[in-house]
Design an enzyme around this catalytic site. Structure first.
Site, PDB file in Angstrom:
ATOM      1  CE  LYS A   1      -3.894   1.806   2.794  1.00  0.00           C
ATOM      2  NZ  LYS A   1      -4.741   1.470   3.970  1.00  0.00           N
TER       3      LYS A   1
ATOM      4  CB  SER B   1      -7.837   3.293   3.067  1.00  0.00           C
ATOM      5  OG  SER B   1      -6.984   2.734   4.047  1.00  0.00           O
TER       6      SER B   1
ATOM      7  CB  SER C   1      -8.196   0.403   5.800  1.00  0.00           C
ATOM      8  OG  SER C   1      -8.938   1.589   5.946  1.00  0.00           O
TER       9      SER C   1
END
Length: 442
Positions: A80, A155, A179
């Site tokens: 990420k 996310s 997330s």
């Protein structure tokens, strides 16, 4: 070689160890798949091909000499875009951080590299990690594997998409309110939310330091255990001989079962039936502390997030996606006294929750009460965006507020996950229970 793109990380590692898979060929297969994929730029923010091939070549030499660093030595994974990567842009999905290039890896990335894992690149995410939907018009919105017109969940949106579309063997994400688990569930993956403070956040762009956690999105519970060990530099838990017969599980009725939509509700019921058939005992429980904790999230999350980012945001607010900007600015509404009082109350509620679930092997709830929403509608309708974001994160946020570790597993129904929650710092037990549940769900 194309079959490599759908294998678990553990099976790839075993293939490398047996000499059936060459780490360089494996890495090149993933890089070629990334480059050829029509949604490449909606999934990867930056691909680190040179680093990946260099790491894969080193892994191949170790495999040839019998000196592999771990079972996952040579396995390519994604990261990420909030994990610092030396010499590579790390912008957390925000124009506010455009051009930010750290000079060293985040500690968890360094640990994974020391275990021989290969870094494929950085994946897209919700801006500054403050949304459970994964829609990010500032950079890119990753698609859901089950509905390309829908968001993948946030996310850690690109992390999930990279694995689900066969563009990484696993993805590393972060979970502050869901997330890791939301995108894992919506893309039929396994997602592990670790206990806060279990994994160091050094070198990770923060959102809410008291809630931020790190975890993998992957294809099996075994992968989750191996990746957890790689991230913290420890030994993976032994998941053999895990079984459900005689285990006690609690279904949390409070809040978690309210307004669950038809598909997740049916998937959850079917999953529970399979667990009962495997010999598990399941009881429904009410925990009033959960209902009292949920309203505290508005103060706790927004106050800390705005406190950390206020100066950066207000220096250039027009650079932000307006929905995320509005969410951060909610932190203005709470005083320091409000924040301290909310934390004091939450700590007391956590104690009550712990007492209520003591004696159960895990607490079970649907990972998300909803399915991935349509991207175009999110863009056009503020009220729809707000409602879907709040509902999508509601169940996962219970785990963050209660301070637990949690694991989501895919069910037979696309984009519907089953979540297990265990007390803090019980990841090894959680993963053993997860392995047994995984087997039953098959």
């Amino acid at each position: 070689m194309q079959e490599w793109l759908t294998m678990t990380a553990a099976d790839l590692g075993r293939g490398i160890g047996s000499g059936q898979i060459d780490p360089v060929a494996l890495c090149q297969t993933y890089l070629d798949a990334i480059d050829a994929h029509p949604m490449r730029d909606r999934i990867y923010a930056r691909v680190t091909a040179d680093r990946a091939l260099t790491e894969a070549a080193a892994s191949a030499r170790r495999a040839a000499s019998g000196n592999r660093l771990s079972l996952l030595d040579g396995v390519p994974i994604s990261w990420k875009d909030l994990f610092d990567t030396a010499g590579v842009g790390t912008e957390a999905g925000s124009k506010l951080l455009e051009g930010r290039v750290p000079d060293r890896d985040a500690v968890v990335l360094a640990n994974a590299t020391a275990a021989g894992l290969v870094c494929l690149g950085k994946t897209h995410m919700s801006e500054l990690a403050f949304s459970g939907l994964g829609h990010n018009p500032s950079t890119a919105s990753s698609p859901c594997v089950n509905d390309h017109d829908a968001v993948s969940g946030g996310s850690s949106s690109g992390a999930a998409a990279s694995v689900a579309f066969g563009l990484a063997a696993a993805g590393i994400g972060s979970d502050t309110g869901g997330s890791v688990r939301i995108p894992a569930a919506w893309n039929d993956l396994v997602g592990l939310k670790t206990t806060a403070d279990r994994l160091t956040l050094e070198g990770v762009v923060p959102l809410c330091l008291k809630f931020d956690t790190i975890g993998p999105l992957c294809r099996s519970v075994e992968d989750a255990g191996l990746l957890l060990a790689a991230l913290e530099g420890t030994v993976a838990p032994d998941l053999r001989h895990s079984e459900l017969r005689g285990r006690r599980f609690a279904v949390l009725k409070t809040i978690a079962m309210d307004d669950v939509r038809d598909a997740p509700k049916s998937a959850f019921a079917a999953a529970l039936n399979k667990l009962r058939e495997a010999g598990a005992h399941i009881e429904e429980i009410e925990v009033p502390e959960v209902a009292e904790a949920i309203p505290l999230a508005g103060c706790l999350y927004t106050t800390e997030a705005y406190g950390l980012w206020r100066d950066v945001i207000e220096a250039n607010p027009d650079a932000m996606y307006h929905e995320i900007l509005l969410r951060f600015r909610l932190g203005k509404d709470h005083s320091g006294a409000d924040y301290v009082a909310a934390w004091a109350k939450l700590e007391a509620l956590r104690a009550g929750y712990d007492a209520a679930v003591a004696g159960f092997d895990a607490v079970l709830i649907p990972t998300a009460p909803s399915l991935p929403p349509n991207l175009a509608k999110l863009e056009q309708d503020h009220d729809f965006y707000l409602a879907e974001n709040l509902l999508g994160l509601r169940n996962t946020r219970i785990g963050n507020l209660m301070g637990v570790c949690a694991l989501t597993l895919p069910t037979d129904t696309p984009s519907c996950g089953l979540m297990l929650m265990c007390p803090p710092d019980m990841e090894e037990h959680l993963l053993r229970m997860g392995a047994a549940v995984e087997e039953a769900l098959r």
